[in-house]
Enzyme design. Sequence first.
Site, PDB file in Angstrom:
ATOM      1  N   CYS A   1      31.868  25.506   4.086  1.00 31.18           N
ATOM      2  CA  CYS A   1      31.901  26.693   3.230  1.00 31.18           C
ATOM      3  C   CYS A   1      32.122  26.276   1.777  1.00 31.18           C
ATOM      4  O   CYS A   1      33.235  25.952   1.375  1.00 31.18           O
ATOM      5  CB  CYS A   1      32.985  27.664   3.670  1.00 31.18           C
ATOM      6  SG  CYS A   1      33.016  29.162   2.658  1.00 31.18           S
TER       7      CYS A   1
ATOM      8  N   CYS B   1      34.741  28.380  -0.219  1.00 26.26           N
ATOM      9  CA  CYS B   1      36.125  28.094   0.166  1.00 26.26           C
ATOM     10  C   CYS B   1      36.559  26.700  -0.296  1.00 26.26           C
ATOM     11  O   CYS B   1      37.685  26.522  -0.763  1.00 26.26           O
ATOM     12  CB  CYS B   1      36.302  28.252   1.667  1.00 26.26           C
ATOM     13  SG  CYS B   1      36.088  29.961   2.232  1.00 26.26           S
TER      14      CYS B   1
END
Length: 175
Positions: free
Chosen positions: A135, A138
Site C-alpha cells: 500500500c 500507507c
Amino acid sequence: MASLEVVRGELTDAHRDTRLNLQSVLENNSLTPEQRWGVAVGSAFAARNELIKKAMLHEARQALGEKADPVIEDARAAASLMGMNNVYYRFRHMVGKESYSTKRAGLRMNRLVQVLTNKVDFELVCLAVSAINGCETCVQAHEKVVIEGGLSEDQVHDAVRIASVVHAAAVGLES
C-alpha cells in the site's frame, strides 16, 4: 517450538539467499531489539505462514524476555489494522477517482492510539506490514510519522529489509 533454525532448515537450496538473509537482517542493525522483533513478528503475521509466525514469536520471546508480550501484542494489532487499512487505501489509490478519496473511511482504528510500547515503534511495524501488503499511501504516511518521530532513514530501511526477508521466507516455505 519452531525457531528460525527450523525455518531456515525447511528452506530448500532454491531459497538459499532467503535462508542467509533471514539470519543477517535480524542481527545487528540500527533498530532496538523491541523494534527489530516488533517488525519481525508483525511481518510474520502479515506473511500468513504458520511456521514463520511461530518461529518469530519464539525468537521474540527469547530475545526480549519479559518485554516480549507488549511488543508482540502491538505487532499483532499493527498487522491486523494494516490488513484492513492497506486494502482500503490501496483501493482508493488504485481506482484513482477523487470521489472515493472524499468519502469517510468509517473504519475503527482506536488501537493506533492505544499502543502498549510506544507510538513510533508501532508506526514502524505498521510501515513494515504496509510494505508487505503493497500500500503506497500507507507506506508514505507511516514513513513520514516515524521520521518525524525521530527515527532515521537507516531504521526505516532496516525495518523494510526485515519485512521483505520474512515475506520471502514465507513464500519459500509455501513453494
